[in-house]
Design an enzyme around this catalytic site. Structure first.
Site, PDB file in Angstrom:
ATOM      1  N   HIS A  63      15.365  90.703  13.393  1.00  0.00           N
ATOM      2  CA  HIS A  63      15.940  89.546  14.090  1.00  0.00           C
ATOM      3  C   HIS A  63      15.430  89.430  15.524  1.00  0.00           C
ATOM      4  CE1 HIS A  63      18.361  86.134  14.148  1.00  0.00           C
ATOM      5  NE2 HIS A  63      19.528  86.613  13.744  1.00  0.00           N
ATOM      6  N   ASP A  90      13.948  84.390  13.540  1.00  0.00           N
ATOM      7  CA  ASP A  90      15.251  83.745  13.623  1.00  0.00           C
ATOM      8  C   ASP A  90      15.809  83.504  12.223  1.00  0.00           C
ATOM      9  OD1 ASP A  90      15.195  83.642  16.400  1.00  0.00           O
ATOM     10  OD2 ASP A  90      14.119  81.725  16.405  1.00  0.00           O
TER      11      ASP A  90
END
Length: 512
Positions: A483, A487
């Site tokens: 992450h 995204d």
């Protein structure tokens, strides 16, 4: 004049420290004889001689920091090396100086050496000896098997003859370029091996009490900074030499001991609770293999480093299964390989990675490195653990080429024949837990990659399609991603594109 330069140190490693020089100016050296040892943040790297001759100049001294391809020393190939032509010069780890005379009149003495182990791999464990002292062997006959962090390495006989001495028994740790044993070339008799009555001397045997072992310069400095004595640190280098990482481990252990009031960092393994004697008698303790230790370390590093998250979807495999069923016989007849589902997934992932390049990128410090190619890692289960061979430039390959490459790499993985080069450089990974019956799981990233796709079991389930309940072969897909760079939108988009390509394989042909 032959130049000795710093070798490749491994992915993302750009410099090293000169730990020890084993030769000095004026010494005679043979080809592939170890000259010095370099120390990086992770491993130690041995530097062999690229030519035979006399060491005429040492450019980088012990303790110096050098970059990749930097000049370390020069060897004068034209100097008189006759003094070292007959006996092979002893390495620091060699424990016998009489091995050159073992063969007697029956033939020349030949050293059995540790072969090249692969990029950034400096040591291995002797797994199994297939021959014993006194056995007659043919040239290239397998003598023993070594186990590294990733692969098993077979050591063939360098000549035909008789095994006269084994220096590294099963279980011993040996370094790249180290000596495993000695043999007599030619049709020597077993009697020539009888004087070699000390096969218990192993490469990792403790040094004599009076032996002076030079620790790595960076380790000495770090011990002084941390206030540690030498007997507080356990050395893992050659002959018990203390390396930088040994001091760091010892420092961490000593710092954690008095920290009763502050929360202690999570240990790598939880200490065992006391075991009743009747239970302990029925237990069996087996040392983890190097491969299993490396898998454990890398998976934990992945969890500690990446901001890992997993997103899920499901795919209707009807179209892919019908296409495979229709063309599998013709495909195998033309290409000589079976049409499996893995090629569909590889092509679908390559297609999706073009649209979402973040999943194919990696983080290097404060930079994001985007890969304009796809080296697809395909996780393969073996009897000794999970390995991930890499299908290079998978985005440029057709279904047949992908199936052939996966089949070849899978067979080599199960036989323990993969090289280090075949398992490095992957940009994305696919793991198929479905072959073992897994219905749902969250795969762990293979660092430094930013994405891994988990395939699962194909299972018939009732699905609502256009207002009708129908039975369809369904598979859950799981994408674990970093992450920090990917995204949520990008991860979901990637997984949807894979789903669309598998549910309508014609999209792959039209690049849609």
């Amino acid at each position: 004049m032959a130049e000795i330069r710093v070798p490749t140190l491994g992915e993302s490693v750009t410099e090293a420290t000169i730990a020890t020089w084993f030769k000095k100016v004026g010494d005679t050296v043979a080809v592939d004889e170890m000259l010095c040892e370099l120390e990086t943040d992770k491993v130690t790297v041995e530097v062999p001689a690229t030519a035979a001759g006399v060491l005429s100049e040492i450019v980088a001294k012990e303790g110096d920091t050098v970059g990749v391809d930097a000049l370390l020393a020069n060897i004068d190939e034209n100097a008189d090396a006759s003094a070292g032509a007959t006996p092979a010069p002893a390495k620091p780890s060699d424990t016998s100086e009489a091995s050159e005379e073992t063969g007697g009149d029956s033939g020349a003495s030949v050293d059995i050496m540790v072969p090249t182990l692969g990029e950034s791999v400096t040591e291995a464990t002797v797994s199994t000896w297939f021959k014993k002292v006194g056995d007659t062997v043919a040239q290239d006959e397998m003598l023993c098997e070594l186990e590294t962090d990733k692969v098993s390495v077979e050591v063939p006989s360098p000549a035909a003859g008789t095994i006269t001495e084994i220096l590294a028994e099963a279980g011993a740790t040996v370094s790249a370029g180290g000596k495993l044993g000695v043999m007599t070339a030619g049709a020597g008799t077993a009697s020539a091996s009888q004087p070699a009555a000390a096969p218990d001397i192993t490469m990792n045997a403790p040094a004599d009490g009076g032996r002076d072992v030079e620790d790595a310069p960076s380790a000495k400095k770090l011990m002084a900074d941390k206030g540690l004595e030498r007997d507080q640190v356990t050395g893992t280098g050659r002959d018990g030499r203390i390396m930088k990482e040994d001091v760091l481990k010892a420092g961490s252990a000593s710092a954690a001991a008095p920290a009763a009031s502050a929360p202690a960092p999570a240990p790598t393994s939880i200490p065992r609770a006391p075991v009743p004697a009747e239970d302990a008698a029925r237990e069996e303790r087996v040392k983890m293999t190097r491969l299993r230790q490396t898998i454990a370390r890398r998976l934990k590093e992945s969890q500690n480093t990446a901001a890992m998250l997993t997103t899920y979807n499901e795919v209707d495999m009807t179209a892919a299964m019908e296409l495979r069923k229709e063309y599998k016989d013709l495909f195998e007849k033309k290409h000589g390989v079976k049409l499996g589902f893995m090629s569909f997934f590889v092509k679908a992932c390559c297609h999706a990675l073009k649209e979402v390049p973040d999943v194919n990128a990696e983080i290097d410090g404060t930079d994001v490195v985007y890969k304009n190619f796809v080296h697809m890692g395909v996780a393969v289960g073996t009897p000794t653990g999970l390995v991930v061979p890499v299908v290079r430039d998978a985005d440029k390959m057709g279904f047949a080429d992908i199936e052939k490459k996966i089949s070849e790499l899978g067979a080599r993985a199960r036989d323990g024949k993969l090289s280090m080069a075949e398992m490095q450089g992957g940009t994305f990974t696919i793991s198929n837990g479905g072959v073992y019956g897994s219905l749902m799981s969250s795969p762990i990233l293979n660092p430094p990659q930013s994405g891994i796709l988990g395939m699962h079991k194909i299972q018939e389930r009732p699905m609502a399609i256009k207002g009708q309940v129908v039975i369809r072969p369904m598979m859950y897909l799981a994408l674990s991603y970093d992450h920090r760079i990917v995204d949520g939108k990008g991860a979901v988009t990637f997984l949807v594109r894979v789903k669309e390509a598998l549910e309508d394989p014609r999209r792959l042909l039209m690049d849609l």
